[in-house]
Motif scaffolding. Structure first.
Motif, short mmCIF file in Angstrom:
data_model
loop_
_atom_site.label_atom_id
_atom_site.label_comp_id
_atom_site.label_asym_id
_atom_site.label_seq_id
_atom_site.Cartn_x
_atom_site.Cartn_y
_atom_site.Cartn_z
N ASN A 73 15.14 -22.62 -15.33
CA ASN A 73 13.91 -23.36 -15.10
C ASN A 73 13.92 -24.24 -13.84
N LYS A 119 11.40 -23.61 -10.58
CA LYS A 119 10.47 -24.58 -10.02
C LYS A 119 10.65 -24.70 -8.50
N GLN A 120 11.91 -24.71 -8.05
CA GLN A 120 12.17 -24.75 -6.61
C GLN A 120 11.64 -23.49 -5.94
N LYS A 129 9.29 -21.50 -6.92
CA LYS A 129 7.83 -21.50 -6.92
C LYS A 129 7.29 -22.22 -5.70
N SER A 130 7.94 -23.31 -5.31
CA SER A 130 7.45 -24.10 -4.17
C SER A 130 7.60 -23.35 -2.85
N ARG A 139 4.03 -18.67 -16.27
CA ARG A 139 5.06 -18.66 -17.31
C ARG A 139 4.44 -18.25 -18.64
N ASP A 181 4.48 -30.78 -16.72
CA ASP A 181 5.39 -31.03 -15.61
C ASP A 181 6.39 -32.14 -15.94
N ASP A 210 8.56 -30.71 -19.47
CA ASP A 210 9.01 -29.32 -19.59
C ASP A 210 10.54 -29.22 -19.70
N GLN A 211 11.25 -29.72 -18.70
CA GLN A 211 12.72 -29.61 -18.74
C GLN A 211 13.30 -30.47 -19.84
#
Length: 218
Positions: free
Chosen positions: A68, A72-73, A75-76, A86, A113, A116-117
């Motif tokens: 995860n 996220k990284q 995705k950016s 997702r 956001d 999530d983690q």
């Protein structure tokens, strides 16, 4: 098909057993059946004009939790013609269905956001059993969430429909393990020789390029 220990073990131990192999990213071309498989028949995507990448996952999967932050990284860094979505799935497990409902409820409250983690951490590091509604509500007690609003979302028709839709997609995409990345409704990342989670994303990058070259945007 229910997720089996064999599928998880393949993800856990594959990188160690093949540690002597060069990284996927360093290889000239992807190999069908090792790095990726075709999705047959190809599936329609939901974002016109974009290459859609789906991550099939569950909060109940520790490897999804490891992927995860990297996801996220990644995705950016995606180009404008690529969108990541997702998809929390259940494999027919009620506990995982509640985790999928948790995902969609947090999303509807715009708290995903932020938390999530933290859900992965609670489940797999703190060993909090977030598999029932009461357990989830107790965990959320100090998370600055309006509990009644969360309960309304968690039990809403909209969230139930989204969970059903996620499982329908998993069936159509023939998903039998998580995490699985699918690209443009055509390709699923296998990564049998991946040395770690970054290699799965490297494979996805190459499949995105392939989809773009084939004009596979939705």
């Amino acid at each position: 098909m229910p997720l089996t220990r064999r599928h998880f073990n393949r993800l856990i131990f594959g990188s160690f057993a093949l540690a002597a192999l060069p990284p996927v990213a360093a290889r000239a071309a992807l190999v069908e059946g090792e790095d990726w498989r075709a999705i047959t028949p190809p599936q329609p995507t939901d974002v016109p004009g974009k290459i859609e990448v789906l991550e099939f996952f569950s909060y109940g999967c520790p490897h999804c939790g490891s992927l995860n932050p990297l996801l996220k990284q990644w995705k950016s860094t995606l180009p404008e013609d690529v969108v990541l979505r997702r998809v929390p799935i259940t494999f027919g497990r009620q506990a995982w269905a509640n985790l999928a409902r948790l995902f969609y409820a947090l999303e509807s409250l715009e708290a995903l956001d932020r938390l999530d983690q933290a859900v992965f951490t609670a489940l797999h590091e703190q060993r909090v059993k977030l598999y029932t509604e009461p357990a989830i509500l107790e965990w959320l007690g100090d998370k600055e969430i309006d509990i009644q609003s969360f309960k309304d979302a968690f039990n809403s028709f909209d969230v139930q429909t989204k969970v059903g839709r996620s499982d329908y997609l998993a069936e159509r995409y023939q998903i039998d393990a998580v995490p699985t990345l699918a690209v443009a409704g055509r390709y699923a990342v296998l990564g049998h020789k991946a040395q770690g989670m970054p290699d799965l994303l490297a494979i996805a990058d190459q499949l995105i390029d392939r989809a773009r070259n084939e004009g596979a945007a939705g």
